[in-house]
Each structure stands twice: as C-alpha cells, then as structure tokens.
Design a protein around this motif. Structure first.
Motif, PDB file in Angstrom:
ATOM      1  N   CYS A  39       4.123 -10.458   7.382  1.00 50.38           N
ATOM      2  CA  CYS A  39       5.428  -9.885   7.025  1.00 50.38           C
ATOM      3  C   CYS A  39       5.566  -9.953   5.502  1.00 50.38           C
ATOM      4  O   CYS A  39       5.024 -10.863   4.884  1.00 50.38           O
ATOM      5  CB  CYS A  39       6.581 -10.723   7.572  1.00 50.38           C
ATOM      6  SG  CYS A  39       6.642 -10.902   9.347  1.00 50.38           S
ATOM      7  N   ARG A  40       6.325  -9.042   4.935  1.00 52.69           N
ATOM      8  CA  ARG A  40       6.807  -9.263   3.563  1.00 52.69           C
ATOM      9  C   ARG A  40       8.246  -9.729   3.670  1.00 52.69           C
ATOM     10  O   ARG A  40       9.079  -9.036   4.272  1.00 52.69           O
ATOM     11  CB  ARG A  40       6.693  -8.001   2.701  1.00 52.69           C
ATOM     12  CG  ARG A  40       5.282  -7.725   2.247  1.00 52.69           C
ATOM     13  CD  ARG A  40       5.190  -6.772   1.056  1.00 52.69           C
ATOM     14  NE  ARG A  40       3.810  -6.682   0.603  1.00 52.69           N
ATOM     15  CZ  ARG A  40       2.936  -5.776   1.058  1.00 52.69           C
ATOM     16  NH1 ARG A  40       3.312  -4.865   1.931  1.00 52.69           N
ATOM     17  NH2 ARG A  40       1.692  -5.776   0.627  1.00 52.69           N
ATOM     18  N   SER A  94       0.819  -1.218   0.000  1.00 50.47           N
ATOM     19  CA  SER A  94       0.000   0.000   0.000  1.00 50.47           C
ATOM     20  C   SER A  94       0.851   1.265   0.000  1.00 50.47           C
ATOM     21  O   SER A  94       0.408   2.304  -0.488  1.00 50.47           O
ATOM     22  CB  SER A  94      -0.973  -0.006   1.184  1.00 50.47           C
ATOM     23  OG  SER A  94      -0.287   0.161   2.399  1.00 50.47           O
ATOM     24  N   LEU A  95       2.071   1.200   0.520  1.00 52.20           N
ATOM     25  CA  LEU A  95       2.923   2.400   0.474  1.00 52.20           C
ATOM     26  C   LEU A  95       3.273   2.738  -0.969  1.00 52.20           C
ATOM     27  O   LEU A  95       3.206   3.897  -1.391  1.00 52.20           O
ATOM     28  CB  LEU A  95       4.204   2.212   1.294  1.00 52.20           C
ATOM     29  CG  LEU A  95       5.127   3.436   1.229  1.00 52.20           C
ATOM     30  CD1 LEU A  95       5.308   4.069   2.596  1.00 52.20           C
ATOM     31  CD2 LEU A  95       6.477   3.098   0.650  1.00 52.20           C
TER      32      LEU A  95
HETATM   33  P1  TMP Z   1       0.293  -3.064   3.223  1.00 55.11           P
HETATM   34  O1  TMP Z   1       1.419  -2.737   2.292  1.00 55.11           O
HETATM   35  O2  TMP Z   1      -0.822  -3.808   2.575  1.00 55.11           O
HETATM   36  O3  TMP Z   1      -0.183  -1.845   3.974  1.00 55.11           O
HETATM   37  O4  TMP Z   1       0.875  -4.089   4.324  1.00 55.11           O
HETATM   38  C1  TMP Z   1       2.021  -3.772   5.069  1.00 55.11           C
HETATM   39  C2  TMP Z   1       2.425  -4.985   5.905  1.00 55.11           C
HETATM   40  O5  TMP Z   1       1.451  -5.239   6.915  1.00 55.11           O
HETATM   41  C3  TMP Z   1       2.532  -6.274   5.103  1.00 55.11           C
HETATM   42  O6  TMP Z   1       3.642  -7.016   5.583  1.00 55.11           O
HETATM   43  C4  TMP Z   1       1.260  -7.022   5.392  1.00 55.11           C
HETATM   44  C5  TMP Z   1       0.885  -6.532   6.777  1.00 55.11           C
HETATM   45  N1  TMP Z   1      -0.557  -6.417   6.966  1.00 55.11           N
HETATM   46  C6  TMP Z   1      -1.200  -7.295   7.817  1.00 55.11           C
HETATM   47  O7  TMP Z   1      -0.589  -8.173   8.418  1.00 55.11           O
HETATM   48  N2  TMP Z   1      -2.544  -7.174   7.982  1.00 55.11           N
HETATM   49  C7  TMP Z   1      -3.286  -6.241   7.340  1.00 55.11           C
HETATM   50  O8  TMP Z   1      -4.514  -6.177   7.532  1.00 55.11           O
HETATM   51  C8  TMP Z   1      -2.602  -5.323   6.460  1.00 55.11           C
HETATM   52  C9  TMP Z   1      -3.365  -4.271   5.701  1.00 55.11           C
HETATM   53  C10 TMP Z   1      -1.242  -5.478   6.296  1.00 55.11           C
END
Ligand code: TMP
Length: 254
Positions: free
Chosen positions: A202-203, A100-101
C-alpha cells in the motif's frame, strides 16, 4: 515438532503445508526487495508487523462481507489461510497519483485522481509484471468476465472501506495492490481476497504532513523504514504488546 513442508518461497513470504487439507501456513519474512529486484534488504520486524496488520485488515474486511483467505493468526510471523488457486493478476487501485502512474503519465505525485482507477498487472516475474488490460486477461483465460465483475466489485469495496479506515487514523490511502484466488468448496467456486494487505503493498501517507509511511521509504532510501511500519500498526491500535522487543524476537516456527 517436525517442520512443516515448505511449498513455496516468495520475496517476502513463505508458504507451508497447513495442518488440515485445504489450508496453508503463510510465514512473513523481514526481507524486502523492489519490484524489479534491483534493491534487496531487511526491514527488522517487518514480518511481525505485516502479519499483524494484514490479519487486522483481512478480519475487518471479512466483517463487512468481503471473502478472504484468512483463517487465523498462529503466532508472531505465521497465519493460517485457506488454500486458493491464485489468479495471476496484481490488482492495483489508485486514489492519488504516485509511483509508476506518475512516471508513466507525467502526473505529479500527490495529485488526487478524478476517480479511483483500477489497473491490472500480469503476475509473471520473468516478464517484470507487465500491465495488462481486461482484454488480455479474458483472452488468455487468466480470468473470465464473471470473475472480473467480482474482482472489480470486491476491489472497489475494499478501497472504500480501507480508505475510510485509514482516514480514521490520520492516514491517506494513496494506492494499493491486492491479489485474488479461487476458493473451491465442493463444486462451488468463490473469488476471495488472498495474499496480504500491508505497508509492503500500500502507499500510506500521513494525512496532515503527507509523510510516507510505507515501503516507499525503503524503495527510495528515505530512512526510518521500521518506524514507519510500526507507526501504521500503532495508529491501527495493534502494535504487538511487548512493543519493539517482540519485533526482534526469535522467528517463531512451530
Ligand atoms: P506502482 O506505482 O509501483 O505501480 O505501485 C502501485 C501500488 O502497488 C503500490 O502501493 C505498491 C503496490 N505494488 C506491489 O505491492 N507490488 C508490486 O510488485 C508493484 C509493482 C506494486
């Protein structure tokens, strides 16, 4: 043995009453869904692997003094945790632009950020977990400024430690989400790490090839989802002993 009383069912986990007051049993499901709920599916063995991976990471974090809700793993899919009052925030840390960033700010995925960035999202499914600022958090009383100081300090330590730990096994920690809770002991309150830390939140990219080794494989239909979770566990040296047979075994309910 009688089934324990179920207290809550989320998308990937179920919480049961624990054996002693102040404890809960956290059960890891194979169910997977995207944040907005548009895609649902099963990742076979995910619950077993996430239980094990989250145990490993929480224990390691505990060893460096990060307080967590984790007590011990009970079986393949369950762990005993301390009951905490969950702070309604998803705390996201980003080291490299992705997800999303990248979408929101137009920064290409894979761009190393000038410094680690912490973001907050309000844990409210009906509102689709909107991003919020510390101003909202303190104004609406979800956490006070002292809580936020603790949360930022803990989150930066978690990020530093996990970045190093994953780098040691050839994985880059791109970003991750954690949650915190308030743990009450008599009249004292401590903020502790809660929920789980796993490839669901996590990514994780292979450091050499940038191949994705996390839930983005499910979110983006990249295939080889189960294999990616297994590979993370394998690199951490914690793949269940019986290998893939264990992952498909009967769901352990005690
Ligand atoms: P995003 O890029 O979708 O905002 O996610 C950022 C990180 O946060 C990514 O590693 C996935 C994690 N995440 C969750 O664990 N639960 C969620 O509901 C969201 C939106 C992201």
């Amino acid at each position: 043995m009688a089934r324990r009383r179920q207290l809550y069912e989320g998308k990937a986990k179920v919480l049961f009453e624990g054996p002693e007051p102040g404890t809960l049993v956290q059960y890891f499901k194979d169910d997977a869904s995207t944040a907005n709920g548009t895609k649902k599916g099963i990742i076979t063995g995910k619950g077993v692997l996430n239980n094990r991976i989250s145990e490993y990471l929480m224990v390691r974090l505990g060893e460096i003094g990060v307080p967590t809700h984790f007590v011990r793993r009970l079986n393949m899919r369950e762990q005993l945790i301390r009951e905490v009052e969950i702070i309604p925030l998803q705390v996201v840390v980003r080291n490299v632009a992705a997800g999303s960033l990248s979408t929101r700010l137009g920064i290409p995925e894979g761009t190393r950020l000038p410094r680690s960035i912490i973001e907050y999202y309000y844990k409210n499914e009906a509102l689709n977990a909107p991003m919020v600022a510390e101003e909202h958090i303190t104004a609406f009383g979800w956490a006070n400024t002292a809580d936020m100081d603790d949360i930022v300090a803990l989150t930066l330590r978690v990020n530093d430690f996990l970045s190093g730990l994953f780098l040691g096994v050839g994985i880059t920690l791109i970003d991750f989400k954690v949650e915190y809770g308030r743990l009450w002991e008599d009249d004292d309150m401590r903020i502790v790490l809660a929920d789980e830390i796993s490839p669901d939140n996590c990514r994780l990219w292979d450091s050499k090839t940038n191949e994705k080794m996390d839930k983005d494989r499910f979110r983006r239909d990249l295939g080889r989802v189960e294999e990616a979770y297994q590979e993370v566990a394998r690199r951490l040296g914690i793949l269940p002993e019986a290998g893939s047979r264990d992952l498909k075994g009967p769901e352990a309910m005690q």
